[in-house]
Design a protein around this motif. Structure first.
Motif, PDB file in Angstrom:
ATOM      1  N   LEU A 159      40.315  43.730  30.341  1.00  0.00           N
ATOM      2  CA  LEU A 159      39.135  44.242  30.674  1.00  0.00           C
ATOM      3  C   LEU A 159      37.933  43.656  29.937  1.00  0.00           C
ATOM      4  CD1 LEU A 159      39.881  48.076  31.366  1.00  0.00           C
ATOM      5  CD2 LEU A 159      39.295  46.268  33.259  1.00  0.00           C
ATOM      6  N   TRP A 160      38.094  43.572  28.524  1.00  0.00           N
ATOM      7  CA  TRP A 160      36.960  42.949  27.795  1.00  0.00           C
ATOM      8  C   TRP A 160      36.998  41.484  28.148  1.00  0.00           C
ATOM      9  CZ3 TRP A 160      37.707  39.657  23.250  1.00  0.00           C
ATOM     10  CH2 TRP A 160      36.479  39.574  22.657  1.00  0.00           C
ATOM     11  N   MET A 161      38.065  40.740  28.406  1.00  0.00           N
ATOM     12  CA  MET A 161      37.875  39.492  28.859  1.00  0.00           C
ATOM     13  C   MET A 161      37.162  39.336  30.126  1.00  0.00           C
ATOM     14  SD  MET A 161      41.151  37.254  27.368  1.00  0.00           S
ATOM     15  CE  MET A 161      42.470  38.755  27.617  1.00  0.00           C
ATOM     16  N   LEU A 162      37.331  40.172  31.048  1.00  0.00           N
ATOM     17  CA  LEU A 162      36.897  40.578  32.387  1.00  0.00           C
ATOM     18  C   LEU A 162      35.431  40.653  32.242  1.00  0.00           C
ATOM     19  CD1 LEU A 162      36.902  40.284  35.594  1.00  0.00           C
ATOM     20  CD2 LEU A 162      37.477  42.922  35.283  1.00  0.00           C
ATOM     21  N   ALA A 163      34.803  41.603  31.418  1.00  0.00           N
ATOM     22  CA  ALA A 163      33.688  41.657  31.064  1.00  0.00           C
ATOM     23  C   ALA A 163      32.778  40.377  30.607  1.00  0.00           C
ATOM     24  CB  ALA A 163      33.426  42.795  29.906  1.00  0.00           C
ATOM     25  N   ILE A 164      33.498  39.808  29.733  1.00  0.00           N
ATOM     26  CA  ILE A 164      33.035  38.256  29.162  1.00  0.00           C
ATOM     27  C   ILE A 164      32.814  37.451  30.506  1.00  0.00           C
ATOM     28  CG2 ILE A 164      33.346  36.410  27.826  1.00  0.00           C
ATOM     29  CD1 ILE A 164      34.969  38.005  25.853  1.00  0.00           C
ATOM     30  N   ALA A 165      33.666  37.193  31.114  1.00  0.00           N
ATOM     31  CA  ALA A 165      33.596  36.471  32.320  1.00  0.00           C
ATOM     32  C   ALA A 165      32.303  36.857  33.202  1.00  0.00           C
ATOM     33  CB  ALA A 165      34.974  36.504  33.190  1.00  0.00           C
ATOM     34  N   ILE A 166      32.166  38.096  33.475  1.00  0.00           N
ATOM     35  CA  ILE A 166      31.042  38.597  34.472  1.00  0.00           C
ATOM     36  C   ILE A 166      29.877  38.256  33.542  1.00  0.00           C
ATOM     37  CG2 ILE A 166      30.047  40.698  34.949  1.00  0.00           C
ATOM     38  CD1 ILE A 166      32.713  41.942  35.579  1.00  0.00           C
ATOM     39  N   VAL A 167      29.664  38.145  32.511  1.00  0.00           N
ATOM     40  CA  VAL A 167      28.418  37.896  31.653  1.00  0.00           C
ATOM     41  C   VAL A 167      28.357  36.358  31.756  1.00  0.00           C
ATOM     42  CG1 VAL A 167      27.388  37.529  29.302  1.00  0.00           C
ATOM     43  CG2 VAL A 167      28.248  39.745  29.949  1.00  0.00           C
ATOM     44  N   VAL A 168      29.323  35.601  31.896  1.00  0.00           N
ATOM     45  CA  VAL A 168      29.306  34.068  31.894  1.00  0.00           C
ATOM     46  C   VAL A 168      28.922  33.789  33.240  1.00  0.00           C
ATOM     47  CG1 VAL A 168      30.538  32.006  32.176  1.00  0.00           C
ATOM     48  CG2 VAL A 168      30.821  33.519  29.955  1.00  0.00           C
ATOM     49  N   ALA A 169      29.373  34.467  34.561  1.00  0.00           N
ATOM     50  CA  ALA A 169      29.089  34.061  35.846  1.00  0.00           C
ATOM     51  C   ALA A 169      27.779  34.468  35.894  1.00  0.00           C
ATOM     52  CB  ALA A 169      30.149  34.914  36.674  1.00  0.00           C
ATOM     53  N   GLY A 170      27.385  35.869  35.478  1.00  0.00           N
ATOM     54  CA  GLY A 170      25.976  36.154  35.943  1.00  0.00           C
ATOM     55  C   GLY A 170      24.902  35.377  35.112  1.00  0.00           C
ATOM     56  N   SER A 171      25.305  34.871  33.817  1.00  0.00           N
ATOM     57  CA  SER A 171      24.371  33.891  33.240  1.00  0.00           C
ATOM     58  C   SER A 171      23.873  32.521  33.907  1.00  0.00           C
ATOM     59  CB  SER A 171      24.640  33.734  31.781  1.00  0.00           C
ATOM     60  OG  SER A 171      24.679  34.895  30.986  1.00  0.00           O
ATOM     61  N   LEU A 172      25.163  32.213  34.887  1.00  0.00           N
ATOM     62  CA  LEU A 172      24.935  30.874  35.347  1.00  0.00           C
ATOM     63  C   LEU A 172      24.608  30.836  36.820  1.00  0.00           C
ATOM     64  CD1 LEU A 172      27.918  29.213  33.430  1.00  0.00           C
ATOM     65  CD2 LEU A 172      25.617  29.098  33.219  1.00  0.00           C
ATOM     66  N   MET A 173      24.586  32.082  37.364  1.00  0.00           N
ATOM     67  CA  MET A 173      24.290  32.125  38.951  1.00  0.00           C
ATOM     68  C   MET A 173      23.022  31.875  39.013  1.00  0.00           C
ATOM     69  SD  MET A 173      26.068  35.846  39.962  1.00  0.00           S
ATOM     70  CE  MET A 173      26.762  35.625  41.646  1.00  0.00           C
ATOM     71  N   PRO A 174      22.464  31.235  40.276  1.00  0.00           N
ATOM     72  CA  PRO A 174      21.277  31.092  40.598  1.00  0.00           C
ATOM     73  C   PRO A 174      20.351  32.492  40.667  1.00  0.00           C
ATOM     74  CG  PRO A 174      22.416  30.252  42.191  1.00  0.00           C
ATOM     75  CD  PRO A 174      23.462  31.104  41.484  1.00  0.00           C
ATOM     76  N   ALA A 175      19.243  32.370  40.069  1.00  0.00           N
ATOM     77  CA  ALA A 175      18.280  33.649  40.005  1.00  0.00           C
ATOM     78  C   ALA A 175      18.123  34.395  41.353  1.00  0.00           C
ATOM     79  CB  ALA A 175      17.007  33.202  39.336  1.00  0.00           C
ATOM     80  N   LYS A 176      18.191  33.661  42.394  1.00  0.00           N
ATOM     81  CA  LYS A 176      17.754  34.338  43.760  1.00  0.00           C
ATOM     82  C   LYS A 176      19.159  35.035  43.885  1.00  0.00           C
ATOM     83  CE  LYS A 176      15.147  30.327  45.273  1.00  0.00           C
ATOM     84  NZ  LYS A 176      15.430  29.260  45.811  1.00  0.00           N
ATOM     85  N   ALA A 177      20.466  34.793  43.494  1.00  0.00           N
ATOM     86  CA  ALA A 177      21.767  35.163  43.643  1.00  0.00           C
ATOM     87  C   ALA A 177      21.893  36.651  43.004  1.00  0.00           C
ATOM     88  CB  ALA A 177      22.800  34.413  43.610  1.00  0.00           C
ATOM     89  N   LEU A 178      21.162  37.050  42.134  1.00  0.00           N
ATOM     90  CA  LEU A 178      21.391  38.161  41.109  1.00  0.00           C
ATOM     91  C   LEU A 178      20.717  39.330  41.833  1.00  0.00           C
ATOM     92  CD1 LEU A 178      20.571  36.563  37.678  1.00  0.00           C
ATOM     93  CD2 LEU A 178      22.922  37.361  38.521  1.00  0.00           C
TER      94      LEU A 178
END
Length: 137
Positions: free
Chosen positions: A25-44
């Motif tokens: 779960l902790w690694m999943l949280a890290i992956a979510i932060v990474v994905a959210g940081s690299l998504m286009p601004a419009k997709a957030l």
């Protein structure tokens, strides 16, 4: 293989009944932060919370999660350094990618302060909250 010779699941992890669940779960949280940081601004999704507060909260949770998972102070320090470097690296990646995001040093600063606040939970009675929760399940 005898029980004494069987490899232990991470010497740095606290003695959880379900270590793979909590670490996953902790690694999943890290992956979510990474994905959210690299998504286009419009997709957030649009939220009415300061961008800096979001950065601070995300990295505070990741750092506090490390305190919950790992028993050794050396592990906490190592993970916290890696989280700070991750935050800085993601800011640079945002600047290099053409997804409508840009490098913001204040975001990296908010990430770093979040990491430090999360690490500070190690010096509170909450340090073993997940371990106590795990044992009650």
């Amino acid at each position: 293989m005898s029980a004494s010779k069987r490899p232990r699941v991470g010497r740095s992890l606290k003695p959880f009944k379900r270590p793979w669940l909590w670490a996953g779960l902790w690694m999943l949280a890290i992956a979510i932060v990474v994905a959210g940081s690299l998504m286009p601004a419009k997709a957030l999704p649009s939220v009415n919370v300061s961008d800096k507060l979001q950065h601070f909260a995300a990295y505070a949770v990741l750092s506090a999660g490390a305190v919950q998972l790992f028993v050794r102070r050396l592990s906490w320090g190592f993970v916290c350094v890696l989280l700070v470097l991750l935050g800085i690296g993601l800011e640079y990646m945002q600047a290099q990618m053409a997804v409508g995001r840009m490098l913001d040093r204040n975001d990296a600063l908010a990430n770093t302060i979040g990491v430090l606040i999360g690490l500070a939970t190690a010096f509170t009675p909450l340090r073993d909250a997940l371990l106590h929760f795990d044992r009650r399940l």
